[in-house]
Design a protein around this motif. Sequence first.
Motif, short mmCIF file in Angstrom:
data_model
loop_
_atom_site.label_atom_id
_atom_site.label_comp_id
_atom_site.label_asym_id
_atom_site.label_seq_id
_atom_site.Cartn_x
_atom_site.Cartn_y
_atom_site.Cartn_z
N TYR A 71 -0.17 22.04 27.90
CA TYR A 71 0.04 20.63 27.47
C TYR A 71 -0.47 19.65 26.74
CZ TYR A 71 -1.79 19.27 32.04
OH TYR A 71 -2.54 18.93 33.06
N GLY A 72 -1.74 19.75 26.98
CA GLY A 72 -2.51 18.56 26.34
C GLY A 72 -2.61 18.33 24.94
N PHE A 73 -2.30 19.46 24.02
CA PHE A 73 -2.09 18.96 22.64
C PHE A 73 -0.59 18.35 22.28
CE2 PHE A 73 -0.88 20.87 18.35
CZ PHE A 73 -1.80 20.01 17.71
N SER A 74 0.09 18.67 23.06
CA SER A 74 1.44 18.00 23.01
C SER A 74 1.59 16.67 23.47
CB SER A 74 2.51 18.92 23.91
OG SER A 74 3.78 18.36 23.63
N LEU A 75 0.84 16.33 24.35
CA LEU A 75 0.82 15.11 24.97
C LEU A 75 -0.26 14.08 24.02
CD1 LEU A 75 -0.02 15.42 28.78
CD2 LEU A 75 2.16 14.50 27.89
N ALA A 76 -1.32 14.72 23.44
CA ALA A 76 -2.12 13.96 22.59
C ALA A 76 -1.58 13.86 21.03
CB ALA A 76 -3.50 14.37 22.58
N PHE A 77 -1.06 15.02 20.71
CA PHE A 77 -0.46 14.88 19.03
C PHE A 77 0.91 15.08 18.87
CE2 PHE A 77 -5.20 15.29 19.28
CZ PHE A 77 -5.52 14.15 18.10
N GLY A 78 1.77 15.14 20.23
CA GLY A 78 3.23 15.32 19.94
C GLY A 78 3.91 14.18 19.31
N THR A 79 5.11 14.31 19.04
CA THR A 79 6.09 12.93 18.51
C THR A 79 5.83 11.99 19.44
OG1 THR A 79 7.63 14.50 17.67
CG2 THR A 79 8.26 12.40 17.99
N ASP A 80 5.46 10.64 18.82
CA ASP A 80 5.19 9.48 19.72
C ASP A 80 6.28 9.08 20.54
OD1 ASP A 80 3.30 7.09 20.19
OD2 ASP A 80 5.23 5.92 19.50
N SER A 81 5.86 8.49 21.64
CA SER A 81 6.86 7.98 22.60
C SER A 81 6.51 6.67 23.07
CB SER A 81 7.30 8.98 23.70
OG SER A 81 8.24 8.42 24.71
N SER A 83 4.71 4.53 21.80
CA SER A 83 3.00 4.12 21.28
C SER A 83 1.96 4.70 22.37
CB SER A 83 3.14 2.88 20.90
OG SER A 83 3.89 2.42 19.90
N LEU A 84 2.51 5.20 23.41
CA LEU A 84 1.61 5.44 24.50
C LEU A 84 1.17 6.83 24.85
CD1 LEU A 84 3.02 3.05 27.13
CD2 LEU A 84 1.03 2.60 25.62
N ILE A 85 2.32 7.67 24.42
CA ILE A 85 1.94 9.03 24.59
C ILE A 85 3.02 10.16 23.63
CG2 ILE A 85 3.82 9.53 26.03
CD1 ILE A 85 0.37 10.86 26.90
N GLY A 86 2.63 11.06 23.43
CA GLY A 86 3.21 11.97 22.60
C GLY A 86 3.83 13.20 23.34
N TRP A 87 4.75 13.94 22.72
CA TRP A 87 5.38 15.23 23.11
C TRP A 87 6.02 16.11 22.14
CZ3 TRP A 87 4.29 17.77 27.25
CH2 TRP A 87 5.11 18.87 27.67
N PHE A 154 -5.75 12.76 27.34
CA PHE A 154 -4.68 12.96 26.35
C PHE A 154 -4.05 11.87 26.23
CE2 PHE A 154 -4.36 17.17 28.73
CZ PHE A 154 -5.51 17.82 28.37
N PRO A 155 -3.74 10.77 27.05
CA PRO A 155 -3.00 9.44 26.38
C PRO A 155 -3.89 8.66 25.52
CG PRO A 155 -2.91 9.83 28.85
CD PRO A 155 -3.82 10.85 28.32
N VAL A 156 -5.21 8.58 25.96
CA VAL A 156 -6.28 7.50 24.84
C VAL A 156 -6.24 8.26 23.55
CG1 VAL A 156 -8.46 6.92 24.65
CG2 VAL A 156 -7.45 6.74 26.98
N TRP A 161 -5.62 8.28 17.77
CA TRP A 161 -5.40 9.19 16.65
C TRP A 161 -3.95 9.71 16.59
CZ3 TRP A 161 -10.00 11.93 19.21
CH2 TRP A 161 -10.98 11.39 19.08
N GLY A 162 -3.10 9.74 17.29
CA GLY A 162 -1.75 10.14 17.28
C GLY A 162 -1.06 9.24 16.41
N ALA A 163 -0.11 9.73 15.58
CA ALA A 163 0.57 9.19 14.56
C ALA A 163 1.59 8.37 15.55
CB ALA A 163 1.38 9.87 13.83
N GLY A 164 1.75 7.17 15.69
CA GLY A 164 2.60 6.30 16.35
C GLY A 164 1.63 5.65 17.57
#
Length: 448
Positions: A71-81, A83-87, A154-156, A161-164
């Motif tokens: 789940y780490g890659f999804s949290l770090a670089f998934g679709t933004d939610s 502006s704090l986390i991805g999925w 993962f959140p940081v 670096w994550g889009a959003g």
Amino acid sequence: MASAITTLAADAPTLSAANTGFMLICSALVMLMTPGLAFFYGGMVRVKSSLNMLMMSFISLGIVTILWVLYGFSLAFGTDSGSLIGWNSDYVGLSGIGITELWDGYTIPVYVFAVFQLMFAVITPALISGALADRVKFSAWALFTALWVTVVYFPVAHWVWGAGGWLFELGVIDFAGGTAVHINAGAAALGVILVIGKRVGFKKDPMRPHSLPLVMLGAGLLWFGWFGFNAGSWLGNDDGVGAVMFVNTQVATAAAMLAWLAYEKLRHGSFTTLGAASGAVAGLVAITPAGGAVSPLGAIAVGAIAGLLCAMAVGLKYKFGFDDSLDVVGVHLVGGIAGSLLVGFFATGGVQSDVAGLFYGGGLEQLGKQAIGVFAVLAYSLVASALLAFLLDKTMGMRVTEDDEVSGIDQVEHAETAYDFSGAGGGSSSRSTAVPVPAAAASKKVDA
């Protein structure tokens, strides 16, 4: 670090074998940094703690790898939610990714980007371990690692670096991890040691490195691997930015090492191998966020300033009474802050972006953005890490007993010792064919 962007269909990139191969090599280089860090830290502790120090780095390769895939890659670089986390459910287990599916806007597969970023996630908690030498239960450390990457790293990583991500959208420049890796790890180290306390004998007993050759070996492996860490963070090799980062990595590291040694000579009267290794690492840390924004001359300034500041900062633990065993706070936190803020002064506006720093006519705007990024990550990591350590300490206990710490954590936690001083090797005594040694000579041999 480059992040996902949207391109028009007509301009959509195609898979580049050259960039893909380059990034796989960079990923392997970054992986090598974790064993390099293990040697660097392992040589800096006393002999009775060296295996534990190696294991505290090495275990991260196991724990973080599995969590990243799950789940780490999804949290770090998934679709933004928010502006704090991805999925992204396709990233869970890396099960919904095509083998030739490209990372948005780039010519490398998603799998390659994921494995490159995995190596960053692996080494970051390993960096924290150097502050906790000699006194932490290995089981507690392993659980802390799993919780910390989930709650903090993962959140940081998404913020930066994550889009959003909110720091990414703000325009904070962090080419390869000054905030997400080094400030994050340094602040976490400070938070944990404030909870678990000092080693037995801190400021009373000598706690000198047991093997400076191991320290130098580790520093050399870190320096080598850092070229992949930094140059690879542009995710390709088409426009020369990665080449500038490669050069700046070498230049800043050299400048920091020289600055540390000069300070050490003036302050203490000697040029030490430990100072050379620590200065090099300080330069590597500082150029990590800044190297894609500055010129080689700017890299010299960044390295020299960081080398001097970090050399001065390592003594703060004695002044303020916090036991940062291997100077994670003094090198990674201070070096990460220095490198991140110096972007606001030395960014030329002609490398990774057109953003210019104060010395290049850009005013104070970028410096302000860098400061927000620095102190947001510092505060979050410090508080969250201290809370995690507090909870673990109150439930399972973070520290070994005082007797176990004094006798040696290697034997207690791992049932092994780093060196066999008995001379018996691995065979049993009943099969020994050694020639008897006179008593006087044997005594001298044991004393040595």
